[in-house]
Scaffold this motif. Structure first.
Motif, short mmCIF file in Angstrom:
data_model
loop_
_atom_site.label_atom_id
_atom_site.label_comp_id
_atom_site.label_asym_id
_atom_site.label_seq_id
_atom_site.Cartn_x
_atom_site.Cartn_y
_atom_site.Cartn_z
N ILE A 135 0.85 -1.19 0.00
CA ILE A 135 0.00 0.00 0.00
C ILE A 135 0.89 1.25 0.00
O ILE A 135 1.80 1.37 0.81
N GLY A 136 0.62 2.14 -0.95
CA GLY A 136 1.45 3.34 -1.10
C GLY A 136 0.93 4.51 -0.30
O GLY A 136 -0.10 4.42 0.38
N ALA A 137 1.63 5.63 -0.42
CA ALA A 137 1.24 6.85 0.30
C ALA A 137 -0.20 7.23 -0.02
O ALA A 137 -0.92 7.77 0.82
N SER A 138 -0.64 6.94 -1.23
CA SER A 138 -1.98 7.32 -1.70
C SER A 138 -3.09 6.41 -1.19
O SER A 138 -4.25 6.62 -1.53
N HIS A 139 -2.73 5.38 -0.43
CA HIS A 139 -3.68 4.35 0.05
C HIS A 139 -4.11 3.40 -1.06
O HIS A 139 -4.99 2.57 -0.85
N LEU A 141 -3.26 0.23 -3.67
CA LEU A 141 -2.36 -0.92 -3.69
C LEU A 141 -1.45 -0.75 -4.89
O LEU A 141 -1.93 -0.64 -6.03
N LEU A 142 -0.15 -0.71 -4.66
CA LEU A 142 0.80 -0.58 -5.77
C LEU A 142 1.30 -1.97 -6.15
O LEU A 142 1.70 -2.75 -5.28
N THR A 143 1.27 -2.27 -7.43
CA THR A 143 1.76 -3.57 -7.91
C THR A 143 2.99 -3.33 -8.78
O THR A 143 3.14 -2.25 -9.36
N CYS A 172 6.22 1.73 -2.88
CA CYS A 172 6.10 3.20 -2.89
C CYS A 172 7.47 3.82 -2.60
O CYS A 172 8.14 3.45 -1.64
N ILE A 173 7.86 4.78 -3.44
CA ILE A 173 9.16 5.44 -3.25
C ILE A 173 8.99 6.83 -2.60
O ILE A 173 9.92 7.61 -2.57
N LYS A 174 7.78 7.12 -2.14
CA LYS A 174 7.47 8.39 -1.46
C LYS A 174 7.88 9.60 -2.31
O LYS A 174 8.46 10.56 -1.80
N GLN A 176 5.91 11.66 -3.67
CA GLN A 176 4.96 12.73 -3.37
C GLN A 176 4.09 13.15 -4.54
O GLN A 176 3.30 14.10 -4.42
N ALA A 177 4.24 12.51 -5.70
CA ALA A 177 3.46 12.96 -6.87
C ALA A 177 1.96 12.87 -6.59
O ALA A 177 1.19 13.77 -6.98
N CYS A 178 1.52 11.81 -5.90
CA CYS A 178 0.07 11.67 -5.63
C CYS A 178 -0.40 12.81 -4.75
O CYS A 178 -1.47 13.40 -4.98
N VAL A 224 -0.67 9.45 -11.79
CA VAL A 224 0.65 10.07 -11.66
C VAL A 224 1.70 9.20 -10.97
O VAL A 224 2.88 9.56 -10.92
N CYS A 225 1.28 8.07 -10.42
CA CYS A 225 2.24 7.24 -9.68
C CYS A 225 3.28 6.66 -10.65
O CYS A 225 2.92 6.04 -11.66
N PRO A 226 4.58 6.85 -10.37
CA PRO A 226 5.61 6.38 -11.31
C PRO A 226 5.84 4.87 -11.28
O PRO A 226 6.55 4.34 -12.13
N ILE A 227 5.25 4.19 -10.29
CA ILE A 227 5.50 2.75 -10.14
C ILE A 227 4.70 1.95 -11.18
O ILE A 227 3.56 2.30 -11.47
S1 SF4 Z 1 2.85 8.61 -6.40
FE1 SF4 Z 1 4.82 8.35 -5.33
S2 SF4 Z 1 4.31 8.71 -3.16
FE2 SF4 Z 1 2.37 8.36 -4.23
S3 SF4 Z 1 1.97 6.16 -4.02
FE3 SF4 Z 1 3.07 6.41 -5.95
S4 SF4 Z 1 5.26 6.14 -5.42
FE4 SF4 Z 1 4.14 6.49 -3.50
#
Ligand code: SF4
Ligand code: SF4
Length: 282
Positions: A135-139, A141-143, A172-174, A176-178, A224-227
């Motif tokens: 789970i990322g900063a945005s709440h 689920l990041l895959t 999540c790499i934090k 902050q884009a979200c 916007v999440c780069p992952i």
């Molecule tokens: S946009 Fe960046 S900070 Fe937000 S969930 Fe994705 S990796 Fe994490």
């Protein structure tokens, strides 16, 4: 039960499922993050395993949000997931393993959300416990495959199926884009943990505005999440800068050529009048 797992995976892959993971119901108790009444065994006591299915949300369509094309993709993915879960539950029943599924969206209307902004069961922790991501900063689920651009549904079964390991490393790499791009500033980064603070009422307000315009949901935090390896399939140089500058650029010039393809799609099929209708949220 290994054979059953292979059969389930084959059944799902043959029907186009992008992601599939298996979580034993004990993981809800071990993690102790979800309130007891919202755990699989509280909802359906025979449950031993939760099978989580995921479908990709296509990045170039998500990038047009808020738009009618994004809304239709969201509806298609949700309907497809419910159909897949229904088919898998009946398939398992035919094999002698009693099963149940919780549909993709557990909301009847915006009013229902305003009164009680919570689903009876959450697919995001289910996907985490099934090893599909973190789970990322945005709440969200990041895959690894699609970042947060994926929708989930959960099938509960009485069969004990070998689980998938949970992901050890946070995705999540934090960056902050979200948080920076959220139009309602509903996400606030936390220094002490990955998962940010989330203002669900602010996010709901955005959802209500978009329902009124018939272009729900928002999903800017997923765009916007780069992952996600989907970014390799759809490579775009300078894309993070483009996301971060979008609001400012379009408030200066709503026809900014750099955003023309997205703004074109936002102009058509979207109501601009007074509020109407029902919907659901992120
Ligand atoms: S946009 Fe960046 S900070 Fe937000 S969930 Fe994705 S990796 Fe994490
Ligand atoms: S869905 Fe939109 S309003 Fe809600 S948190 Fe994400 S970016 Fe913000």
């Amino acid at each position: 039960m290994r054979e059953l797992k292979s059969r389930v995976v084959r059944f799902c892959r043959d029907r186009g499922v992008d992601l599939i993971g298996f979580a034993p119901v004990e993981r809800w108790d071990e993690a102790d993050e979800v309130p007891p009444d919202f755990r699989p065994r509280a909802l359906w006591p025979p449950a031993k395993t939760v099978i989580v299915l995921g479908l990709e949300m296509l990045l170039p369509i998500v990038e047009t949000t808020p738009s009618v094309v994004h809304m239709e993709l969201y509806k298609t993915a949700n309907a497809e997931l419910d159909q897949l879960a229904y088919d898998l539950a009946r398939h398992l029943n035919r094999l002698g393993h009693a099963s149940f599924f919780f549909p993709r969206d557990g909301y009847g209307s915006m009013r229902a959300l305003r009164e009680n902004n919570r689903a009876a069961f959450a697919h995001v922790p289910a996907a985490k416990y099934a090893g599909l991501g973190t789970i990322g900063a945005s709440h969200n689920l990041l895959t690894a495959e699609f970042g947060p651009r994926v929708r989930f549904v959960s099938v509960f079964t009485s069969a004990e199926i070998p689980p998938d390991p949970m992901m050890g490393k946070e995705l999540c790499i934090k960056c902050q884009a979200c948080a920076k791009c959220c139009p309602k500033k509903a996400i606030r980064m936390r220094a002490d943990r990955v998962v940010g603070d989330y203002d669900d009422q602010a996010c709901l307000e955005m959802a209500e505005e978009l329902v009124a315009q018939r272009c729900f949901p928002c999903g800017i935090c997923t765009k916007v999440c780069p992952i996600g390896n989907d970014r390799t399939l759809y490579p775009q140089s300078g894309i993070m800068k483009k996301y971060l500058k979008e609001t400012e650029a379009l408030s200066g010039n709503s026809d900014d050529p750099e955003y023309k393809a997205w703004t074109h799609l936002r102009k058509y099929g979207v109501a601009r009048g007074k509020k109407e209708g029902t919907g659901s949220r992120k």
